[in-house]
Design an enzyme around this catalytic site. Structure first.
Site, PDB file in Angstrom:
ATOM      1  N   ASP A  77     -10.083  -5.756  -2.980  1.00 11.04           N
ATOM      2  CA  ASP A  77      -9.459  -4.732  -2.126  1.00 11.04           C
ATOM      3  C   ASP A  77     -10.378  -3.521  -2.067  1.00 11.04           C
ATOM      4  O   ASP A  77     -10.730  -2.948  -3.101  1.00 11.04           O
ATOM      5  CB  ASP A  77      -8.109  -4.367  -2.755  1.00 11.04           C
ATOM      6  CG  ASP A  77      -7.275  -3.428  -1.903  1.00 11.04           C
ATOM      7  OD1 ASP A  77      -7.839  -2.543  -1.248  1.00 11.04           O
ATOM      8  OD2 ASP A  77      -6.040  -3.594  -1.929  1.00 11.04           O
ATOM      9  N   SER A  90       0.834  -1.195   0.000  1.00 10.24           N
ATOM     10  CA  SER A  90       0.000   0.000   0.000  1.00 10.24           C
ATOM     11  C   SER A  90       0.876   1.256   0.000  1.00 10.24           C
ATOM     12  O   SER A  90       1.642   1.453  -0.944  1.00 10.24           O
ATOM     13  CB  SER A  90      -0.957  -0.061   1.192  1.00 10.24           C
ATOM     14  OG  SER A  90      -2.000   0.857   1.032  1.00 10.24           O
ATOM     15  N   HIS A 105      -7.442  -6.019   1.180  1.00 10.42           N
ATOM     16  CA  HIS A 105      -6.250  -5.183   1.388  1.00 10.42           C
ATOM     17  C   HIS A 105      -5.414  -5.631   2.594  1.00 10.42           C
ATOM     18  O   HIS A 105      -4.404  -5.027   2.895  1.00 10.42           O
ATOM     19  CB  HIS A 105      -6.713  -3.732   1.602  1.00 10.42           C
ATOM     20  CG  HIS A 105      -5.635  -2.694   1.449  1.00 10.42           C
ATOM     21  ND1 HIS A 105      -4.984  -2.462   0.266  1.00 10.42           N
ATOM     22  CD2 HIS A 105      -5.072  -1.822   2.344  1.00 10.42           C
ATOM     23  CE1 HIS A 105      -4.097  -1.488   0.424  1.00 10.42           C
ATOM     24  NE2 HIS A 105      -4.124  -1.088   1.683  1.00 10.42           N
TER      25      HIS A 105
END
Ligand SMILES: N[C@@H](CCC(=O)N[C@@H](CS)C(=O)NCC(=O)O)C(=O)O
Length: 276
Positions: A221, A145, A254
């Site tokens: 996600d 991320s 995620h």
């Protein structure tokens, strides 16, 4: 460096160190996994950059990476995601300030004094690791991320410094999405030209080295369409002739459950590149 955690793990040691960072002007914690092979000689190093809200603990406790690092003889170094401490500027939001350093060198107040995560990860930390641990100067870098953004940017800007780079669910174009726009406006100011040096999609356009990029992205996600936009990286890599393996993984979100599912592949990939 002061060792504050020391645990046997897959025949090696999962340690945590506290050290003074000159670049960040504060004390920092960093996770260091020494595989069993490090007892017999120096090993190559994979740097892992975590995402928003994380410190050095998320990766070392949730990714299950040590098993693969032990198998391949790779040292894992997992720093915190920002400078820390009472004297360090902060913000109540989870996506700015402590826990959200975005791997940039801030130029705006109140951030400029401590928020220099780019220099810390690219220069100060490797120098420290290579002086203090049984580590070679053979390096790879990965992250998740905000940390995937950091890994891509640092590798793209430093030809020759890393043998390989990969990312999970990276923020590939921070200049074009809310997380990045907010952080870059605060840390770097309104001049969008200055943002380009910290934006993987922009950097691919002028990359000299063309280190192949490995990216895993879950298609479930929650941040995929709003913040991550891997299609922007796909398009720019195609246009620039930059090799990208972008793997859309069906059903994954995620979280670290996703990272844990594919970290073995990434460590094998980096180990192969670092042996070559
Ligand atoms: N807390 C934020 C999201 C933060 C988040 O998902 N952080 C990711 C990195 S961007 C993470 O790794 N969190 C810590 C963890 O799962 O251990 C929200 O609710 O929108």
């Amino acid at each position: 460096m002061e060792r504050i955690e020391h645990r046997a793990c897959f025949g090696g040691w999962q340690d945590v160190y506290r050290h003074r960072s000159e670049v960040l002007d504060c004390d920092m914690t960093v996770g260091v996994y020494l595989p069993p092979q490090a007892a017999h000689g120096p090993c190559p190093v994979l740097y892992w950059l975590s995402g928003l809200t994380c410190n050095e603990q998320n990766f070392i406790t949730k990714a299950g990476a040590q098993r693969y690092a032990a198998e391949h003889g790779v040292i894992l170094v997992a720093p915190d995601t920002s400078p820390r401490g009472q004297d360090v500027a902060n913000d109540e939001a989870y996506d700015l300030g402590q826990g959200a350093g975005f791997y940039v060198n801030a130029t705006r107040e109140p951030w400029a004094k401590h928020y220099r995560m780019y220099d810390y990860v690219a220069d100060e930390l490797p120098a420290l690791v290579e002086a203090k641990f049984p580590a070679t100067d053979v390096r790879a870098i990965s992250g998740h991320s905000m940390g995937g953004h950091g890994a891509l940017v640092i590798a793209l800007r430093n030809p020759g410094r890393y043998r390989s780079v990969s990312a999970f669910s990276p923020i590939v174009a921070p200049s074009q999405v809310p997380w990045g726009e907010k952080a870059f406006a605060a840390y770097l100011g309104d001049d969008r030209e200055a943002w380009k040096r910290y934006d993987a999609v922009e950097l691919v356009k002028g990359a000299r080295e063309k280190l192949p990029l490995l990216v895993d992205q879950g298609d479930a996600d929650e941040f995929l369409s709003g913040q991550l936009k891997p299609e922007l990286l796909r398009a720019v890599c195609a246009a620039a002739g930059h090799r990208l393996e972008l793997r859309l993984q069906p059903g994954y979100d995620h979280s670290y459950y996703f990272i844990a599912s594919f970290i073995g592949d990434h460590i094998a990939h980096h180990a192969r590149a670092m042996r070559a």
